[in-house]
Design a protein around this motif. Structure first.
Motif, PDB file in Angstrom:
ATOM      1  N   ALA A  39       4.360  -9.185  14.834  1.00 47.48           N
ATOM      2  CA  ALA A  39       5.573 -10.102  14.696  1.00 47.48           C
ATOM      3  C   ALA A  39       6.346  -9.561  13.571  1.00 47.48           C
ATOM      4  O   ALA A  39       7.365 -10.234  13.286  1.00 47.48           O
ATOM      5  CB  ALA A  39       4.698 -11.484  13.793  1.00 47.48           C
ATOM      6  N   GLY A  40       6.596  -8.144  13.366  1.00 46.43           N
ATOM      7  CA  GLY A  40       7.261  -7.527  12.489  1.00 46.43           C
ATOM      8  C   GLY A  40       7.464  -7.776  11.370  1.00 46.43           C
ATOM      9  O   GLY A  40       8.366  -7.659  10.465  1.00 46.43           O
ATOM     10  N   LEU A  41       6.011  -8.157  10.619  1.00 49.18           N
ATOM     11  CA  LEU A  41       5.994  -8.353   9.227  1.00 49.18           C
ATOM     12  C   LEU A  41       5.017  -7.276   8.600  1.00 49.18           C
ATOM     13  O   LEU A  41       4.151  -7.505   7.890  1.00 49.18           O
ATOM     14  CB  LEU A  41       5.291  -9.888   9.099  1.00 49.18           C
ATOM     15  CG  LEU A  41       6.224 -10.805   9.624  1.00 49.18           C
ATOM     16  CD1 LEU A  41       5.287 -12.211   9.490  1.00 49.18           C
ATOM     17  CD2 LEU A  41       7.437 -10.891   9.044  1.00 49.18           C
ATOM     18  N   GLY A  42       5.246  -5.984   9.115  1.00 52.17           N
ATOM     19  CA  GLY A  42       4.607  -4.906   8.430  1.00 52.17           C
ATOM     20  C   GLY A  42       5.011  -4.471   7.052  1.00 52.17           C
ATOM     21  O   GLY A  42       5.871  -5.291   6.517  1.00 52.17           O
ATOM     22  N   GLY A  43       4.685  -3.391   6.695  1.00 52.33           N
ATOM     23  CA  GLY A  43       5.468  -2.949   5.437  1.00 52.33           C
ATOM     24  C   GLY A  43       4.689  -3.518   4.370  1.00 52.33           C
ATOM     25  O   GLY A  43       4.821  -3.510   3.134  1.00 52.33           O
ATOM     26  N   TYR A  44       3.313  -4.150   4.435  1.00 53.63           N
ATOM     27  CA  TYR A  44       2.551  -4.782   3.414  1.00 53.63           C
ATOM     28  C   TYR A  44       1.831  -3.532   2.802  1.00 53.63           C
ATOM     29  O   TYR A  44       1.456  -2.510   3.129  1.00 53.63           O
ATOM     30  CB  TYR A  44       1.795  -6.016   3.888  1.00 53.63           C
ATOM     31  CG  TYR A  44       0.928  -5.336   5.169  1.00 53.63           C
ATOM     32  CD1 TYR A  44      -0.223  -4.596   5.128  1.00 53.63           C
ATOM     33  CD2 TYR A  44       1.284  -5.717   6.449  1.00 53.63           C
ATOM     34  CE1 TYR A  44      -0.989  -4.303   6.297  1.00 53.63           C
ATOM     35  CE2 TYR A  44       0.680  -5.664   7.732  1.00 53.63           C
ATOM     36  CZ  TYR A  44      -0.550  -4.688   7.569  1.00 53.63           C
ATOM     37  OH  TYR A  44      -1.231  -4.168   8.799  1.00 53.63           O
ATOM     38  N   ARG A  45       0.944  -3.726   1.585  1.00 53.71           N
ATOM     39  CA  ARG A  45       0.017  -2.965   0.881  1.00 53.71           C
ATOM     40  C   ARG A  45      -1.357  -3.706   0.950  1.00 53.71           C
ATOM     41  O   ARG A  45      -1.373  -4.911   0.995  1.00 53.71           O
ATOM     42  CB  ARG A  45       0.500  -2.799  -0.351  1.00 53.71           C
ATOM     43  CG  ARG A  45       1.866  -1.981  -0.631  1.00 53.71           C
ATOM     44  CD  ARG A  45       2.087  -0.610   0.081  1.00 53.71           C
ATOM     45  NE  ARG A  45       3.133   0.108   0.004  1.00 53.71           N
ATOM     46  CZ  ARG A  45       4.111   0.330   0.871  1.00 53.71           C
ATOM     47  NH1 ARG A  45       3.703  -0.487   2.185  1.00 53.71           N
ATOM     48  NH2 ARG A  45       5.107   0.906   0.927  1.00 53.71           N
ATOM     49  N   LEU A  46      -2.215  -2.828   0.919  1.00 54.50           N
ATOM     50  CA  LEU A  46      -3.752  -3.395   0.949  1.00 54.50           C
ATOM     51  C   LEU A  46      -4.318  -3.411  -0.346  1.00 54.50           C
ATOM     52  O   LEU A  46      -4.021  -2.495  -1.189  1.00 54.50           O
ATOM     53  CB  LEU A  46      -4.376  -2.624   1.864  1.00 54.50           C
ATOM     54  CG  LEU A  46      -4.233  -2.719   3.450  1.00 54.50           C
ATOM     55  CD1 LEU A  46      -4.878  -1.914   4.289  1.00 54.50           C
ATOM     56  CD2 LEU A  46      -3.887  -4.162   3.882  1.00 54.50           C
ATOM     57  N   GLN A  47      -4.951  -4.490  -0.904  1.00 54.51           N
ATOM     58  CA  GLN A  47      -5.875  -4.212  -1.969  1.00 54.51           C
ATOM     59  C   GLN A  47      -4.835  -4.184  -3.300  1.00 54.51           C
ATOM     60  O   GLN A  47      -5.232  -3.190  -4.241  1.00 54.51           O
ATOM     61  CB  GLN A  47      -6.796  -3.472  -2.060  1.00 54.51           C
ATOM     62  CG  GLN A  47      -7.750  -3.769  -1.167  1.00 54.51           C
ATOM     63  CD  GLN A  47      -8.694  -5.058  -1.113  1.00 54.51           C
ATOM     64  OE1 GLN A  47      -9.114  -5.347  -2.142  1.00 54.51           O
ATOM     65  NE2 GLN A  47      -8.883  -5.628  -0.056  1.00 54.51           N
ATOM     66  N   TRP A  48      -3.520  -4.720  -3.493  1.00 49.42           N
ATOM     67  CA  TRP A  48      -2.719  -4.254  -4.300  1.00 49.42           C
ATOM     68  C   TRP A  48      -3.191  -4.591  -5.727  1.00 49.42           C
ATOM     69  O   TRP A  48      -3.846  -5.811  -5.889  1.00 49.42           O
ATOM     70  CB  TRP A  48      -1.376  -5.103  -4.070  1.00 49.42           C
ATOM     71  CG  TRP A  48      -0.258  -4.432  -4.735  1.00 49.42           C
ATOM     72  CD1 TRP A  48       0.259  -5.287  -5.804  1.00 49.42           C
ATOM     73  CD2 TRP A  48       0.504  -3.271  -4.615  1.00 49.42           C
ATOM     74  NE1 TRP A  48       1.501  -4.523  -6.476  1.00 49.42           N
ATOM     75  CE2 TRP A  48       1.434  -3.225  -5.776  1.00 49.42           C
ATOM     76  CE3 TRP A  48       0.575  -2.216  -3.801  1.00 49.42           C
ATOM     77  CZ2 TRP A  48       2.407  -2.169  -5.913  1.00 49.42           C
ATOM     78  CZ3 TRP A  48       1.162  -1.171  -3.807  1.00 49.42           C
ATOM     79  CH2 TRP A  48       2.310  -1.206  -4.784  1.00 49.42           C
ATOM     80  N   LYS A  49      -3.004  -3.918  -6.766  1.00 53.98           N
ATOM     81  CA  LYS A  49      -3.517  -3.803  -8.085  1.00 53.98           C
ATOM     82  C   LYS A  49      -2.895  -4.960  -9.015  1.00 53.98           C
ATOM     83  O   LYS A  49      -2.109  -4.736  -9.731  1.00 53.98           O
ATOM     84  CB  LYS A  49      -3.493  -2.736  -8.760  1.00 53.98           C
ATOM     85  CG  LYS A  49      -4.405  -1.661  -7.947  1.00 53.98           C
ATOM     86  CD  LYS A  49      -4.435  -0.250  -8.645  1.00 53.98           C
ATOM     87  CE  LYS A  49      -5.322   0.667  -7.949  1.00 53.98           C
ATOM     88  NZ  LYS A  49      -4.882   1.871  -7.885  1.00 53.98           N
ATOM     89  N   VAL A  50      -3.017  -6.292  -8.519  1.00 55.92           N
ATOM     90  CA  VAL A  50      -2.782  -7.455  -9.502  1.00 55.92           C
ATOM     91  C   VAL A  50      -3.862  -8.425  -9.244  1.00 55.92           C
ATOM     92  O   VAL A  50      -4.907  -8.188  -8.556  1.00 55.92           O
ATOM     93  CB  VAL A  50      -1.353  -8.185  -8.702  1.00 55.92           C
ATOM     94  CG1 VAL A  50      -0.217  -7.292  -8.726  1.00 55.92           C
ATOM     95  CG2 VAL A  50      -1.810  -8.508  -7.121  1.00 55.92           C
ATOM     96  N   PRO A  51      -3.924  -9.540 -10.107  1.00 53.25           N
ATOM     97  CA  PRO A  51      -5.138 -10.246 -10.363  1.00 53.25           C
ATOM     98  C   PRO A  51      -5.306 -10.664  -8.880  1.00 53.25           C
ATOM     99  O   PRO A  51      -4.846 -11.218  -7.980  1.00 53.25           O
ATOM    100  CB  PRO A  51      -4.499 -11.456 -10.943  1.00 53.25           C
ATOM    101  CG  PRO A  51      -3.451 -11.094 -11.864  1.00 53.25           C
ATOM    102  CD  PRO A  51      -2.807  -9.895 -11.002  1.00 53.25           C
ATOM    103  N   GLY A  52      -6.643 -10.317  -8.483  1.00 54.64           N
ATOM    104  CA  GLY A  52      -7.484 -10.830  -7.448  1.00 54.64           C
ATOM    105  C   GLY A  52      -7.418  -9.708  -6.298  1.00 54.64           C
ATOM    106  O   GLY A  52      -8.014 -10.015  -5.204  1.00 54.64           O
TER     107      GLY A  52
END
Length: 156
Positions: free
Chosen positions: A44-57
């Motif tokens: 859907a063109g919504l890439g660019g995310y990060r996995l298991q980002w180091k913030v709460p949860g």
């Protein structure tokens, strides 16, 4: 149960070895629902995310620049309000307490992220199976974007 059963002291000894084997096989990341959602987000063109980002949860999917956190919750472990799954039949007190702690932890993590200015999207396992385009749209709107798809109409 065999004498060689290793425990960490938190859970009761399972009645059946097959139950123990099944529970050990549950993964905390890269689950099937996560993989399906991540693929759909990219399409859907919504890439660019990060996995298991180091913030709460440690959100399953995070867009740190936009401060959007996506949790992909399993209906069983996080007690989906739609599915309303029953408690396991054995060790009921243990499971009730465990699930209550899971739900409380989820609420604390969401509140902490929101107080830090994050937008939190919770996508349930059942939603991915029944209405994936809706889940993708919700993430897109949280990002301030209108998701697109190769075959268009199903995600817009």
């Amino acid at each position: 149960m065999s004498e060689g059963y290793l425990r960490d002291g938190r859970e009761p000894v399972p009645v059946k070895e097959s139950t123990s084997r099944s529970m050990r096989s549950n993964k905390g990341r890269d689950t099937r629902p996560e993989l399906v959602l991540r693929k759909a987000l990219c399409e859907a063109g919504l890439g660019g995310y990060r996995l298991q980002w180091k913030v709460p949860g440690r959100p399953d999917i995070a867009y740190p620049g936009r401060k959007v956190a996506v949790f992909v919750n399993g209906c069983f472990w996080h007690r989906c309000p739609v599915c309303n799954l029953p408690l396991p039949k054995s060790n009921v007190d243990f499971w009730r307490t465990k699930f209550e702690r899971n739900v409380e932890r989820d609420s604390r993590n969401i509140a902490s992220l929101e107080s830090d200015g994050w937008t939190v999207v919770t996508v349930w396992e059942c939603e991915i199976g029944k209405d994936l385009p809706s889940a993708v749209r919700r993430v897109g709107f949280a990002l301030g974007k209108h998701p697109k798809s190769r075959d268009n109409a199903d995600l817009i």
